[in-house]
Design an enzyme around this catalytic site. Structure first.
Site, PDB file in Angstrom:
ATOM      1  N   HIS A 101      -7.004  -6.650   7.879  1.00 29.76           N
ATOM      2  CA  HIS A 101      -7.252  -5.409   8.631  1.00 29.76           C
ATOM      3  C   HIS A 101      -8.327  -4.638   7.874  1.00 29.76           C
ATOM      4  CE1 HIS A 101      -6.326  -1.319  10.084  1.00 29.76           C
ATOM      5  NE2 HIS A 101      -5.705  -1.888  11.097  1.00 29.76           N
ATOM      6  N   ASP A 137      -0.622  -6.157   1.480  1.00 30.48           N
ATOM      7  CA  ASP A 137      -0.621  -5.215   2.593  1.00 30.48           C
ATOM      8  C   ASP A 137       0.545  -5.616   3.494  1.00 30.48           C
ATOM      9  OD1 ASP A 137      -0.922  -4.066   5.059  1.00 30.48           O
ATOM     10  OD2 ASP A 137      -3.037  -4.558   5.299  1.00 30.48           O
ATOM     11  N   GLN A 177       2.467  -4.997   8.498  1.00 27.55           N
ATOM     12  CA  GLN A 177       3.088  -5.730   9.605  1.00 27.55           C
ATOM     13  C   GLN A 177       4.315  -6.510   9.166  1.00 27.55           C
ATOM     14  OE1 GLN A 177       2.266  -5.401  12.700  1.00 27.55           O
ATOM     15  NE2 GLN A 177       0.344  -4.296  12.440  1.00 27.55           N
ATOM     16  N   LYS A 214       4.993   1.882  11.779  1.00 31.12           N
ATOM     17  CA  LYS A 214       5.178   0.515  12.300  1.00 31.12           C
ATOM     18  C   LYS A 214       6.607   0.042  12.038  1.00 31.12           C
ATOM     19  CE  LYS A 214       0.338  -0.528  11.414  1.00 31.12           C
ATOM     20  NZ  LYS A 214      -0.352  -0.511  12.712  1.00 31.12           N
ATOM     21  N   CYS A 218      -9.066  -3.853  14.561  1.00 27.44           N
ATOM     22  CA  CYS A 218      -9.513  -3.451  13.218  1.00 27.44           C
ATOM     23  C   CYS A 218      -9.706  -4.674  12.327  1.00 27.44           C
ATOM     24  CB  CYS A 218      -8.542  -2.464  12.569  1.00 27.44           C
ATOM     25  SG  CYS A 218      -8.485  -0.899  13.400  1.00 27.44           S
TER      26      CYS A 218
HETATM   27  C1  LIG Z   1      -2.103  -5.432   8.583  1.00 31.92           C
HETATM   28  C2  LIG Z   1      -2.403  -3.966   8.639  1.00 31.92           C
HETATM   29  N1  LIG Z   1      -2.811  -3.342   7.530  1.00 31.92           N
HETATM   30  C3  LIG Z   1      -3.069  -2.030   7.513  1.00 31.92           C
HETATM   31  C4  LIG Z   1      -2.956  -1.268   8.645  1.00 31.92           C
HETATM   32  C5  LIG Z   1      -3.270   0.189   8.583  1.00 31.92           C
HETATM   33  O1  LIG Z   1      -2.119   0.934   8.770  1.00 31.92           O
HETATM   34  P1  LIG Z   1      -2.209   2.525   8.951  1.00 31.92           P
HETATM   35  O2  LIG Z   1      -3.223   2.760  10.025  1.00 31.92           O
HETATM   36  O3  LIG Z   1      -0.816   2.904   9.355  1.00 31.92           O
HETATM   37  O4  LIG Z   1      -2.617   3.095   7.649  1.00 31.92           O
HETATM   38  C6  LIG Z   1      -2.548  -1.872   9.832  1.00 31.92           C
HETATM   39  C7  LIG Z   1      -2.471  -1.102  11.076  1.00 31.92           C
HETATM   40  O5  LIG Z   1      -2.577  -1.626  12.152  1.00 31.92           O
HETATM   41  C8  LIG Z   1      -2.267  -3.253   9.821  1.00 31.92           C
HETATM   42  O6  LIG Z   1      -1.860  -3.873  10.929  1.00 31.92           O
END
Ligand SMILES: Cc1ncc(COP(=O)(O)O)c(C=O)c1O
Length: 407
Positions: free
Chosen positions: A124, A201, A204, A227, A365
């Site tokens: 992401h 990270d 998900q 999430k 993203c």
């Molecule tokens: C794999 C992953 N990492 C990071 C993020 C970023 O999360 P946030 O926008 O809640 O900071 C997301 C959000 O879709 C994501 O799916």
């Protein structure tokens, strides 16, 4: 624990019981954000109805109560992740802020020209751009682990990339765009064998699997409350105390200091050192309520249910000759990404919305990943445990409408 039943847990989520364009809502955009159970809504509402005050320095009852709620939530998160110490849990705005914290307070002071950070093509943007920025500021180099056509990390390439100049590995635990579940323990093991720390990270991963940071032995773990069926604006950075103790703060302000004079500022200890300013207290209370709600659910059964639904959806979609599924990893979560030769993802999303079905379309993203796949965008249905077989049937029927219009 009561046996898992999607139709029963679904009733805990009031938002799902509504009409969209005159049709019952089918919510399949859970990877973007999950819906909130009544327990979370009530916890936030009760906090504002009877418990709102600023934390830590107050001597009055409400402040003491708010502080107890806030610090109690830290213990709830510690247990949820199986972290050794509560000071290893830092509240932040979300995964994005957690990763930026590590990029700024851990990586930047350490990086020298020619040093390397390892990410992957599946990341992401929030686990890509902060590292790119850190590299640009320091002369370090970003190394990107490729993937197979099925969407699995090339672990052979990953291992080859780990070298004398690697300062940090930053990889996703579960891909938001393709659903690939990465071999997190193996990723950590290979990096640690060379003395390299690892950030995972987990944005998900936490909503769909049991995450145990002690067992994984990762150095940092980031996730977002929203999430995980909790509120937006709150998230968590887990970091090993021995690393975070040595990191400088990255934001200055109230709470992160132990003393301030005109000449000198002394910083607070963990976790306050990284929690400058008034935090999102209601968000923290809501996050703890979400975790406590999940503690009452058989997450293994819930996750198996999601995966079974996603595979059912994929089997149905593979009957469409104009649909191509994107991401066929052997270990995959409840995410169904696809393109249609007859329709652009944006049109698919718009037509599905008219049928009451909410999915996400776009690059998710993950522009480097889209580039690798050779598509500008995909359509993505992402499942949560409250989704049912009927939801998937409605989704597939709605895709039939798309075909009728464009096919
Ligand atoms: C794999 C992953 N990492 C990071 C993020 C970023 O999360 P946030 O926008 O809640 O900071 C997301 C959000 O879709 C994501 O799916």
């Amino acid at each position: 624990m009561i046996p898992f039943d999607a139709a029963v847990v679904r009733r805990d989520f009031p938002i799902l019981d509504q009409l969209v364009h005159g049709k019952p809502l089918v919510y399949l955009d859970n990877a973007a954000t999950a819906q909130k159970p009544r327990a979370v809504i009530d916890a936030i509402s009760n906090y504002y109805l009877s418990g709102n005050a600023n934390i830590h320095r107050g001597v009055h009852l409400l402040s003491e109560r708010a502080t107890a709620g806030y610090e109690g939530a830290r213990l709830v998160v510690q247990k949820f992740l199986n972290a050794r110490e509560s000071r290893e849990i830092v509240f932040v705005r979300g995964t994005t802020e957690a990763i930026n914290l590590v990029a700024n307070a851990y990586a930047r002071p350490l990086l020298r020209p020619g040093d390397e950070i390892v990410v992957s093509i599946l990341e992401h943007h929030s686990n890509f751009v902060p590292w790119k920025m850190a590299c640009e500021a320091t002369g370090a180099v970003l190394r990107v682990v490729p993937m197979t056509d099925a969407g699995e990390l090339r672990m052979d390439e990953y291992e080859r990339m780990l070298g004398d100049r690697t300062r940090l590995v930053a990889l996703g635990h579960l891909s938001n765009a393709l659903g690939t579940i990465n071999p997190a323990a193996e990723i950590v093991r290979l990096a640690h064998a060379r003395g390299i720390p690892v950030l995972l990270d987990g944005a998900q991963a936490v909503p769909h699997m049991k995450v145990d940071v002690a067992a994984l032995d990762c150095d940092f773990y980031a996730f977002s409350g929203h999430k995980l069926f909790g509120p937006t604006g709150i998230g968590v950075l887990y970091g090993k105390a021995e690393l975070m103790d040595r990191m400088p703060p990255w934001q200055g302000g109230g709470d992160m200091i132990s003393s301030v004079t005109l000449e000198e500022v002394r910083y607070n200890t963990l976790p306050a050192k990284f929690e400058a300013g008034t935090p999102d207290i209601a968000g923290v209370v809501g996050l703890a309520a979400a975790i406590e709600y999940l503690n009452g659910i058989d997450m293994e059964a819930a996750s198996a249910h999601e995966i079974a639904l996603a595979r059912y959806a994929e089997a149905k979609l593979s009957e469409f000759d104009d649909v191509k599924l994107v991401g066929r990893a052997a270990k995959k979560a409840g995410i169904v990404s696809f393109v249609m030769t007859s329709a652009h993802p944006h049109d698919i999303g718009t037509i599905l919305d008219r049928e009451g079905v909410a999915i996400r379309t776009g690059h998710h993203c993950c522009q480097p990943l889209m580039h690798r796949l050779g598509v500008p965008a995909t359509a993505r249905a992402s499942l949560a445990f409250y989704n049912t077989r009927e939801d998937v049937d409605r989704f597939v029927d709605a895709l039939g409408q798309v075909r009728k219009m464009f096919g």
